[in-house]
Design a protein around this motif. Sequence first.
Motif, PDB file in Angstrom:
ATOM      1  N   SER A 125       0.807  -1.216   0.000  1.00  0.00           N
ATOM      2  CA  SER A 125       0.000   0.000   0.000  1.00  0.00           C
ATOM      3  C   SER A 125       0.835   1.257   0.000  1.00  0.00           C
ATOM      4  CB  SER A 125      -0.924  -0.001   1.218  1.00  0.00           C
ATOM      5  OG  SER A 125      -0.148  -0.111   2.388  1.00  0.00           O
ATOM      6  N   ASP A 126       2.066   1.219   0.522  1.00  0.00           N
ATOM      7  CA  ASP A 126       2.763   2.499   0.661  1.00  0.00           C
ATOM      8  C   ASP A 126       3.095   3.125  -0.679  1.00  0.00           C
ATOM      9  OD1 ASP A 126       4.556   0.523   0.170  1.00  0.00           O
ATOM     10  OD2 ASP A 126       6.153   1.348   1.404  1.00  0.00           O
ATOM     11  N   LEU A 127       3.273   2.303  -1.716  1.00  0.00           N
ATOM     12  CA  LEU A 127       3.502   2.872  -3.041  1.00  0.00           C
ATOM     13  C   LEU A 127       2.257   2.720  -3.920  1.00  0.00           C
ATOM     14  CD1 LEU A 127       7.166   1.729  -3.734  1.00  0.00           C
ATOM     15  CD2 LEU A 127       6.357   3.912  -2.900  1.00  0.00           C
ATOM     16  N   HIS A 128       1.154   2.310  -3.310  1.00  0.00           N
ATOM     17  CA  HIS A 128      -0.123   2.203  -4.031  1.00  0.00           C
ATOM     18  C   HIS A 128      -0.041   1.223  -5.191  1.00  0.00           C
ATOM     19  CE1 HIS A 128      -1.224   5.619  -1.629  1.00  0.00           C
ATOM     20  NE2 HIS A 128      -0.144   6.232  -2.051  1.00  0.00           N
ATOM     21  N   VAL A 129       0.451   0.051  -4.913  1.00  0.00           N
ATOM     22  CA  VAL A 129       0.514  -0.994  -5.918  1.00  0.00           C
ATOM     23  C   VAL A 129      -0.489  -2.063  -5.530  1.00  0.00           C
ATOM     24  CG1 VAL A 129       1.957  -2.735  -6.988  1.00  0.00           C
ATOM     25  CG2 VAL A 129       2.931  -0.539  -6.380  1.00  0.00           C
ATOM     26  N   SER A 130      -1.243  -2.546  -6.496  1.00  0.00           N
ATOM     27  CA  SER A 130      -2.233  -3.553  -6.141  1.00  0.00           C
ATOM     28  C   SER A 130      -2.266  -4.646  -7.199  1.00  0.00           C
ATOM     29  CB  SER A 130      -3.618  -2.922  -6.023  1.00  0.00           C
ATOM     30  OG  SER A 130      -3.985  -2.369  -7.258  1.00  0.00           O
ATOM     31  N   TYR A 131      -2.811  -5.767  -6.776  1.00  0.00           N
ATOM     32  CA  TYR A 131      -3.121  -6.822  -7.748  1.00  0.00           C
ATOM     33  C   TYR A 131      -4.477  -6.452  -8.316  1.00  0.00           C
ATOM     34  CZ  TYR A 131      -4.728 -11.281  -9.545  1.00  0.00           C
ATOM     35  OH  TYR A 131      -5.224 -12.261 -10.347  1.00  0.00           O
ATOM     36  N   HIS A 132      -4.501  -5.919  -9.517  1.00  0.00           N
ATOM     37  CA  HIS A 132      -5.741  -5.456 -10.121  1.00  0.00           C
ATOM     38  C   HIS A 132      -5.818  -6.048 -11.526  1.00  0.00           C
ATOM     39  CE1 HIS A 132      -8.500  -1.802 -11.201  1.00  0.00           C
ATOM     40  NE2 HIS A 132      -9.130  -2.953 -11.178  1.00  0.00           N
ATOM     41  N   VAL A 133      -6.791  -6.933 -11.716  1.00  0.00           N
ATOM     42  CA  VAL A 133      -6.929  -7.535 -13.042  1.00  0.00           C
ATOM     43  C   VAL A 133      -8.361  -7.353 -13.523  1.00  0.00           C
ATOM     44  CG1 VAL A 133      -5.127  -9.261 -12.760  1.00  0.00           C
ATOM     45  CG2 VAL A 133      -7.446  -9.777 -12.021  1.00  0.00           C
ATOM     46  N   GLY A 134      -8.522  -7.429 -14.814  1.00  0.00           N
ATOM     47  CA  GLY A 134      -9.851  -7.299 -15.405  1.00  0.00           C
ATOM     48  C   GLY A 134      -9.707  -7.369 -16.915  1.00  0.00           C
ATOM     49  N   VAL A 135     -10.836  -7.450 -17.594  1.00  0.00           N
ATOM     50  CA  VAL A 135     -10.754  -7.573 -19.048  1.00  0.00           C
ATOM     51  C   VAL A 135     -11.585  -6.498 -19.733  1.00  0.00           C
ATOM     52  CG1 VAL A 135     -10.198  -9.997 -19.257  1.00  0.00           C
ATOM     53  CG2 VAL A 135     -12.547  -9.338 -18.926  1.00  0.00           C
ATOM     54  N   TYR A 136     -11.047  -6.025 -20.854  1.00  0.00           N
ATOM     55  CA  TYR A 136     -11.774  -5.156 -21.762  1.00  0.00           C
ATOM     56  C   TYR A 136     -12.204  -5.999 -22.954  1.00  0.00           C
ATOM     57  CZ  TYR A 136      -9.862  -1.179 -19.229  1.00  0.00           C
ATOM     58  OH  TYR A 136      -9.560  -0.266 -18.268  1.00  0.00           O
ATOM     59  N   GLY A 137     -13.006  -5.384 -23.820  1.00  0.00           N
ATOM     60  CA  GLY A 137     -13.453  -6.110 -25.001  1.00  0.00           C
ATOM     61  C   GLY A 137     -12.288  -6.660 -25.798  1.00  0.00           C
ATOM     62  N   PHE A 138     -11.317  -5.790 -26.064  1.00  0.00           N
ATOM     63  CA  PHE A 138     -10.207  -6.272 -26.896  1.00  0.00           C
ATOM     64  C   PHE A 138      -9.359  -7.307 -26.165  1.00  0.00           C
ATOM     65  CE2 PHE A 138      -9.133  -2.236 -24.955  1.00  0.00           C
ATOM     66  CZ  PHE A 138      -7.908  -2.479 -24.350  1.00  0.00           C
ATOM     67  N   SER A 139      -9.269  -7.179 -24.826  1.00  0.00           N
ATOM     68  CA  SER A 139      -8.477  -8.224 -24.137  1.00  0.00           C
ATOM     69  C   SER A 139      -9.162  -9.575 -24.228  1.00  0.00           C
ATOM     70  CB  SER A 139      -8.194  -7.876 -22.678  1.00  0.00           C
ATOM     71  OG  SER A 139      -8.722  -6.677 -22.278  1.00  0.00           O
ATOM     72  N   VAL A 140     -10.497  -9.562 -24.296  1.00  0.00           N
ATOM     73  CA  VAL A 140     -11.187 -10.849 -24.433  1.00  0.00           C
ATOM     74  C   VAL A 140     -10.661 -11.594 -25.646  1.00  0.00           C
ATOM     75  CG1 VAL A 140     -13.397 -11.903 -24.980  1.00  0.00           C
ATOM     76  CG2 VAL A 140     -13.279 -10.074 -23.286  1.00  0.00           C
ATOM     77  N   TRP A 141     -10.499 -10.855 -26.759  1.00  0.00           N
ATOM     78  CA  TRP A 141     -10.079 -11.536 -28.003  1.00  0.00           C
ATOM     79  C   TRP A 141      -8.627 -11.954 -27.932  1.00  0.00           C
ATOM     80  CZ3 TRP A 141     -14.327 -13.013 -29.512  1.00  0.00           C
ATOM     81  CH2 TRP A 141     -15.457 -12.200 -29.438  1.00  0.00           C
TER      82      TRP A 141
END
Lengths: 488, 479
Positions: free
Chosen positions: B65-81
């Motif tokens: 948290s001190d450098l505001h780094v996170s495990y953040h994942v997700g998909v956009y339309g183009f990432s789906v393909w």
Amino acid sequence: MIPRPHVDWFALAPVNSLLATTALALLCAVLAPARSRKAVTATLCALGYATALGFAVALYVKSAHGHGVVVDALRRDRLAELTAIIVAASGILATAVSYRERWREDHIGEYYALLAAAGAGMVFFVGANNLLTLFLALEWFSISLYILCAIDRDRLSGLEAALKYLIIGGFGSAVLLFGAALVYGATGAIDFPGIAAAGREHDALQLFGLAMIIAGLAFKASAAPFHMWTPDVYEGAPTPLTAFMAAATKTVALVVTLRILVTAFPGDAYVWTRALAVIAVCSLVIGNLAALVQKGVKRMLAYSSISHAGFMLIAVASDSSLGARALLYYLVPYAAMSVGSFAVVAARERELGVPVTFANMAGFGWERPVLGISMWAFMLGFAGFPLTGGFIGKFYVFAAAYRHGWTWLVIVGVLATLVSLYYYLGLVRAMFMRRTEDLQLAPIGGSPPREALLQTAVVACAVVTIVTFFAVQPLIDVAKHAASSLPF
Amino acid sequence: MTTLLIVLPLAAALVIWVLPLNDVSAGALALLAALVEVGVWIQLVARYDFGQGGLQFAQQRTWFSDLHVSYHVGVYGFSVWLIGLTVVAMAAAMAYGFWVGRDRMRAYMGLMLFLTGAIIGVFTAQDLLLFYAFFEAMMIPLYILVGVWGGPGRLGATLKFVLFTMAGSLLMLASIVVYGLSQNTFDLVQIGQSTSDWVFLGFVAAFAIKAPLFPLHGWLPDAYRESSPEVAAILSGVVSKAAAYGFLRIAITKFPEPAQHYRAPILTLAAIGLIYGSLLAFRAPDIRGVIAYSSLAQMGLITMGVFSINDLGLDGSVLQMVNHGLVSTTLFLLAGMVERRTLTGELSRLGGMARGRPALATVLLTAGVIALAVPLSSAFAGEFLILAGVFTHGWGWSVVGAVAIVLAAAYVLRLVSAILHRDVGPAVSDAALDLRPAELGVVVPMLACLLALSAWPAAITQHSFRGDHAQADVAQGFK
């Protein structure tokens, strides 16, 4: 009756348990029957380190507010205890790695006694709060290490290494002592806060003393240009001992550098941040370039340790809480990778009976997959690849440098990392991509026994290397608490 | 769901490494994992709301948290393909490796699965440091995969490959440190846009080497020639798309002004790469050389599409990423199948393989025809969109692109005729069999995907960006 100071025995418990171990091990070296001497003293040594580790953890928990003990000669704070934990853990691992080393065992009891004594000195060193205890502790663990290097008298390279280490290390200590004398002359104080309070910031005498103290500590941290002894000593010393030195000596030297500079010389930060940045760049350049051309794995690792001293000095040089966190975080995977990689080298050495070079690591990764994969993890960690704590460590160091306004130092670090890939991945290449048939050597004594102890130690190191990548938050919290012992 | 896509292959890799399986069961287990991964992806497509678009299936947990780094994942339309491309291509590559029977199967399959997880991580990471971690993590298995299972020149090839790509990656790391700390967050969704040229160039360096763009392709011919065919397939088909994805997701989105500034030089490099790669492909003496250089050309084209930064170009480049990924994977696998029969890839020693080998001829010709972008093929749709997109920045770019398409026809037809037609080459024995059912099983699904895309390219072009307005979506930083 002479008034005695109040002694906080609890604060001294880690040191004392290691000292007691030394005494007991020395007794056993004489009294125990020769057959069981090794087993008894090694067990004692490991138990001593384990006790020290336990005490250090307890002290860490109970020392949220750092304070001086024994008339302020020592500090009892989380910085010291965290470092003691790293030292004690390295000690346990080094004991495990030493156990089956093939050497003459007529002084094996003394070996483990001195190993514990060196650890005691280091734990004392990181708590030092004035120049006298600093020097005392420095000599304490250095002398133990000099003897340890020479413990195997059949090994000429060990004797040579010990002599070099003794002379150069002695010179380094003398420089440090001279620096301490100058600082005392300038300020009239030997305790760190007292030196800071004397307020002689731009005094030439004090600056000169400061420079010599930095030089003396840089000798111990093997930072360039004070690194000349490192490759020879790391190469010549018995490999399990090299593992211990690479991890523990460097750890304590860097932590003490951080502590003394921040607590005793805050007014001169303008000078020492720049000086350390220069030393860091020298270490990165010299360490990496020299490591490129090494054929022996131990020498390569020695130069790599010089370059890592450079990385960690960047963290110290940034003179901030973030920098302190970066250093303390970095030390954990770094210590694990150092012990682990030298342990793997020791395993290969025992198999072949000759010094380990890149060429005779051929096929090792496939023959001994556990050690091979662990070594792979260590090399990736040294090179700062993700999935190892080495990556996060470097990231924090770069972040600290950037926050300090030294983007150029980030670039230097990045370039140094790029160069380092050549030799770290070179070792991976030797282990996995060359075939055993390329090897021109036959293993001595047939197939070596599986060394459960060494293997366990190596796996433990690999686990630390990898877990530190995932569990950053808890470790950074610990590092943050430790860093809060310092006046930022 | 996103985490599952990343973790499933990694977990499977661990299982395969830890359990003392024999080669067959290790390979079968790995293949099963790869197919399950495809199944998970199909679920993802079914449940992703293309009407709404934007970031979906997002998961976030603090890393430090001190450098505001996170495990953040997700998909956009183009990432789906792109994820789809990854899982399909990886499954095919692993199936091929299994069928060929690579030695040290456990290590091999584990590394391939590890690679799958890392690539999917790149396509889903929504945190700069996480993105970097996955981007680098791809190198760990690739280094071993090329270096251990490669050809005779593999040691030199891996060294070049690693040093080239790491040089770029490390510059990107410096950029990430500077960018993230100056914005006080590493979260790709939250982080603001930057105007710093240097930071932009650090990112571009990494992606330009990985893609590669001319003149940073020095590692490419060796790496593609010396690695085993399925690894070369993944390198050119999937890993290079990580670079194109980086251009799209980070370079043009987070650095609109520098991207504008450097558009002309980047388009120029891409155009040079396009022509130069096509010419080299036409002259290359071996099958893999042709595909490798055509890959250089195609990546140039895709980069042109991305840096045109308008609806047509962006849609086209996403379509072309998937197209080229599938085509290139198919061609490399076919190259491997041919080399396995003739023990050589030299075009001068091949020829006449069509006679008596109808399956090989049909499959290779189909793949070739799609690669050279005949009208009605999905590649034609992609290339047309890119050229139309880049036209708005000057007709010259489109002319260059059009010339390159002609050249593509030339080198693909040369390749096809050198393998299938002409006289029977000295390396081709009568005993060389037609494609076996297992080989068809590897290649045909990918061709089927390509044919499906040819029939309905809008599946990708209209389902990649929010509201089908790529430019607006990019301008808003995909928020």
